[in-house]
Enzyme design. Structure first.
Site, PDB file in Angstrom:
ATOM      1  N   ASP A 480       0.826  -1.209   0.000  1.00 34.33           N
ATOM      2  CA  ASP A 480       0.000   0.000   0.000  1.00 34.33           C
ATOM      3  C   ASP A 480       0.863   1.263   0.000  1.00 34.33           C
ATOM      4  OD1 ASP A 480      -2.373   1.462   0.057  1.00 34.33           O
ATOM      5  OD2 ASP A 480      -3.268   0.179   1.590  1.00 34.33           O
ATOM      6  N   ASP A 550     -10.787   2.049  -3.388  1.00 34.26           N
ATOM      7  CA  ASP A 550     -11.333   1.657  -2.077  1.00 34.26           C
ATOM      8  C   ASP A 550     -12.853   1.635  -2.117  1.00 34.26           C
ATOM      9  OD1 ASP A 550      -8.959   1.217  -0.813  1.00 34.26           O
ATOM     10  OD2 ASP A 550      -8.857   3.159   0.173  1.00 34.26           O
TER      11      ASP A 550
HETATM   12  C1  GLA Z   1      -5.797   1.705   2.079  1.00 37.97           C
HETATM   13  C2  GLA Z   1      -6.226   0.559   1.211  1.00 37.97           C
HETATM   14  C3  GLA Z   1      -7.288  -0.239   1.911  1.00 37.97           C
HETATM   15  C4  GLA Z   1      -6.758  -0.734   3.228  1.00 37.97           C
HETATM   16  C5  GLA Z   1      -6.266   0.427   4.072  1.00 37.97           C
HETATM   17  C6  GLA Z   1      -5.567  -0.055   5.328  1.00 37.97           C
HETATM   18  O1  GLA Z   1      -6.796   2.644   2.220  1.00 37.97           O
HETATM   19  O2  GLA Z   1      -6.657   1.015  -0.032  1.00 37.97           O
HETATM   20  O3  GLA Z   1      -7.715  -1.319   1.115  1.00 37.97           O
HETATM   21  O4  GLA Z   1      -5.720  -1.637   2.994  1.00 37.97           O
HETATM   22  O5  GLA Z   1      -5.363   1.244   3.352  1.00 37.97           O
HETATM   23  O6  GLA Z   1      -5.120   0.985   6.104  1.00 37.97           O
END
Ligand code: GLA
Length: 738
Positions: A480, A550
């Site tokens: 990430d 997301d």
């Molecule tokens: C980001 C990712 C999510 C999740 C969060 C965790 O927003 O896109 O899918 O993994 O971080 O903090």
């Protein structure tokens, strides 16, 4: 007065003909012309040609549908001056123009020499012997020892051309590169439409379409990373080009840092597309003997409209870009615990979810954020990549063993380039973050960006990931990256080298990814950046899949997937099914609808399984089993967007055909039917007209009278009527050659 060198050209192959195959050098078109050499590349349905004009500049001659091997491509002659305001240098469609000699178009390269001279005029010097469909052409400034080697490589199947440049300084003193493109591409005067993708967090992949007018349309990221706002992809259609018809040119930059693509129409209505490093805040000092390599700019052409363009590009990505190209394995169906538990992970909770995920048919269990350091929420812990003992008193092994015993492999979330100020790492190394000393450091999501351009940071990041992967049986990393850059200072470097952070950070990111893959060849990686903030062909060379957004609201996902697949294949498009109502729009939808939407990509489950009813768990299990049977076709086949869900469409439909045309899978969705209107008859595309295909329902019904089997010609010409009404309803069918 500008010095113009008249040249004699070294003996080179005057016809650079095909590459990997089809067109044979040495035919009638092989010619020697006093003006200068002509280079021609043929692949797929594309011919690309350029030559050296009478001044010695490299000039594009043609880019479009493939012409006959016998067609002679005339040598280059510079375009004339239009008026004293529009010089020939400016009007000529140069392959790689230096900023100098009165250039008002976007330069490919702009430098400042040590003595303050800022004029750069690049002329042809030599070319390599073409091999493996690849060719290098060397340009040099008319008086100074700065050379640019242009790299060309054309894929014989798709005609997709990869171009990049290597800039070398052989001057006795350093030069400052202020702007460096990978390549410039030109199109003749005509009416064109530009398509590009834009968005924001939780709203990525919006397709935009606009007429190209005089002046520039700038697509870019200044964020240090690819960004959610714009994606480094474009398509240009001529006249009335649409989804399935017409001349369409397209391209994508393979770079995960600040990037820019300019699409500009000059005063004479010609169009030039220039792409590479973003020149904003750019500065790369090249000392004597040093080189700078640009990223690659991939481009192609289709005479089958935007759909044809995306099919070519997506196939190319699967077979040439991905780490496991040309045969990446279909993505395991994952279960990810993020939306179920967020940061509140522990051994018992994760194991309980794993049991349910396995029973449903998931192949991979991924534990998301929250397992490390003092991570209770997003205020602390990033940088401290040791297992949190309160949550996992016995380390990760018991959970991983449990996941394996359930027949799944195990994946883990990491965010390697970030640090929370509340972390042991930051307390030990406050100087490791991007910053300008004495100035505030903007925290976003309570985190700062580690300066990966530094070797010690790079080694730390590689070291902890290597240790994690060596000590645990981890098959997958969700990598990430949850903020963009700010205050991108690198104060350990001399001031005139600090901006190299824009290049070196990304080079080191790629280095870490490459080394990890080398040392841990079984490990797969997903690129995530708060959803789709880091999706590009650069990162996809090192990662197997991406997280598009997301936002997993299924209706939003329909449009996002429509946009995403214009630039990237369903193979890399992870698509989770999450809970309803969805937080993004407070919209309630059935599990079947959510499953069908996600089954158009690489399916995953991300809901809180503890709350799913037995009936829902059974539905998911049934559809995962059906999905597995057709997954390869869906994720690696040729995609036809039969009805786009964008522009308020009541209906949408996609169809994917396997490369050998033995199978097709199609999905249909209604948003909200009105006045009992029927679903439009779907005329399928891309089948073998002479083959006989049997129709099977995966979910949903066709109208009475639909044959159980018929020829490809029938399904394409007559079409199929689907029985689909209501709000947020979906259906899916497969056709198998008999
Ligand atoms: C980001 C990712 C999510 C999740 C969060 C965790 O927003 O896109 O899918 O993994 O971080 O903090």
């Amino acid at each position: 007065m500008k010095q113009t060198r008249m040249k004699t050209f070294p003996a080179i192959p005057f016809l650079f003909a095909s590459i990997w195959g089809a067109c044979i050098p040495g035919t009638a078109q092989n010619h020697v012309d006093p003006t200068g050499p002509v280079f021609r590349m043929d692949g797929g349905n594309v011919t690309y040609a350029f030559g050296v004009n009478e001044r010695g500049e490299l000039q594009q001659l043609y880019w479009g549908g493939r012409v006959a091997a016998s067609d002679k491509i005339e040598p280059a002659h510079s375009d004339p001056e239009w008026a004293s305001f529009d010089s020939s240098y400016n009007n000529t469609p140069q392959e790689y123009a230096g900023w100098g000699s009165g250039l008002y178009m976007e330069p490919a390269l702009k430098v400042t020499f040590a003595d303050g001279v800022r004029d750069l005029v690049l002329h042809y010097v030599s070319s390599s012997k073409p091999a493996d469909n690849a060719l290098d052409v060397v340009l040099k400034d008319i008086s100074r020892a700065v050379t640019v080697t242009l790299h060309y490589r054309m894929d014989p199947e798709s005609g997709i051309l990869a171009r990049s440049a290597t800039i070398e300084n052989s001057e006795p003193k350093p030069i400052m590169i202020e702007q460096a493109a990978a390549a410039a591409y030109s199109l003749p005067a005509a009416h064109y439409t530009l398509e590009y993708l834009s968005g924001r967090w939780a709203g990525e992949w919006t397709l935009n379409s606009e007429t190209i007018h005089q002046g520039q349309r700038v697509l870019e990221s200044r964020r240090g990373t690819t960004g959610h706002q714009l994606n480094p992809w474009f398509a240009i259609g001529k006249d009335d080009a649409d989804e399935e018809h017409g001349d369409t040119w397209f391209g994508e930059l393979a770079w995960s840092g600040s990037w820019r693509i300019t699409v500009e129409q000059d005063t004479l209505d010609k169009v030039r597309v220039t792409g590479g490093f973003n020149p904003f805040d750019f500065g790369y000092q090249l000392k004597t003997g040093e080189k700078l390599e640009t990223p690659a700019f991939y481009t192609g052409y289709s005479d089958h409209g935007y759909g044809g363009a995306s099919r070519l590009m997506n196939q190319f990505t699967v077979t040439h870009i991905l780490p496991e190209a040309p045969n990446p394995r279909p993505r395991p169906v994952i279960y990810n615990s993020w939306e179920a538990t967020e940061f509140h992970v522990n051994e018992a909770g994760q194991e309980a979810l794993a049991v349910k995920a396995a029973a449903m048919g998931a192949d991979r269990f991924v534990m998301d954020d929250g397992w490390f350091g003092q991570r209770k929420d997003d205020h602390a812990g990033l940088g401290d990549w040791y297992v949190n003992k309160e949550k996992f008193p016995n380390g990760l092994k018991p959970l991983i063993d449990k996941v394996h015993s359930l027949g799944m492999d195990f994946g883990l979330w990491v965010e390697p380039e970030m640090v929370n100020p509340d972390s042991d790492l930051y307390r030990a190394h406050p100087d490791w973050v991007l910053n300008f000393p004495g100035r505030p450091r903007l925290e976003e999501r309570n985190q700062l960006v580690l300066n990966l351009a530094r070797q010690d940071v790079r080694d730390y990041v590689f070291g902890f990931l290597d240790k994690l992967l060596s000590e645990n049986q981890i098959s997958f990393l969700k990598w990430d990256y949850n903020r963009n850059w700010s205050e991108p200072g690198w104060d350990q470097m001399p001031p005139d080298q600090q901006k190299e952070v824009y290049v070196k950070f990304i080079q080191n990111l790629y280095w870490v990814l490459a080394e990890l893959r080398k040392k841990h060849p079984g490990v797969e990686i997903e690129s995530c950046s708060g959803g789709g903030g880091r999706v590009d062909l650069g990162i996809l060379h090192y990662t197997d899949e991406v997280w598009p957004s997301d936002n997993t609201d299924p209706f939003d996902r329909l449009s996002q997937q429509d946009g995403f697949t214009r630039a990237y294949p369903a193979q890399v498009m992870m698509a989770w099914v999450t809970d309803s109502p969805h937080w993004a729009n407070n919209r309630s939808t059935s599990l079947t609808y959510r499953m069908l939407v996600s089954m158009q990509g690489s399916l995953g489950i991300g809901g809180n399984l503890n709350k799913w009813s037995d009936e829902e768990l059974a539905t998911a299990k049934r559809l995962i089993a059906s999905y597995h049977q057709v997954q390869k076709t869906i994720t690696q086949g040729s995609l036809y967007r039969l009805i786009s869900p964008t522009n308020g469409s009541e209906f949408s439909a996609t169809e994917t055909v396997s490369p050998d045309k033995s199978q097709a899978v199609f999905f249909a969705f209604v948003h909200s039917t009105q006045e009992g209107r029927s679903f439009p008859r779907l005329q399928l595309l891309g089948l073998d007209p002479a083959a006989e295909y049997a129709l099977t329902s995966i979910e949903g019904k066709t109208l009475p009278g639909t044959p159980e089997h018929a020829s490809g010609a029938w399904w394409m010409n007559h079409g199929v009527d689907i029985d689909l009404h209501g709000d947020f309803q979906g259906a899916a069918f497969r056709l198998d050659r008999r």
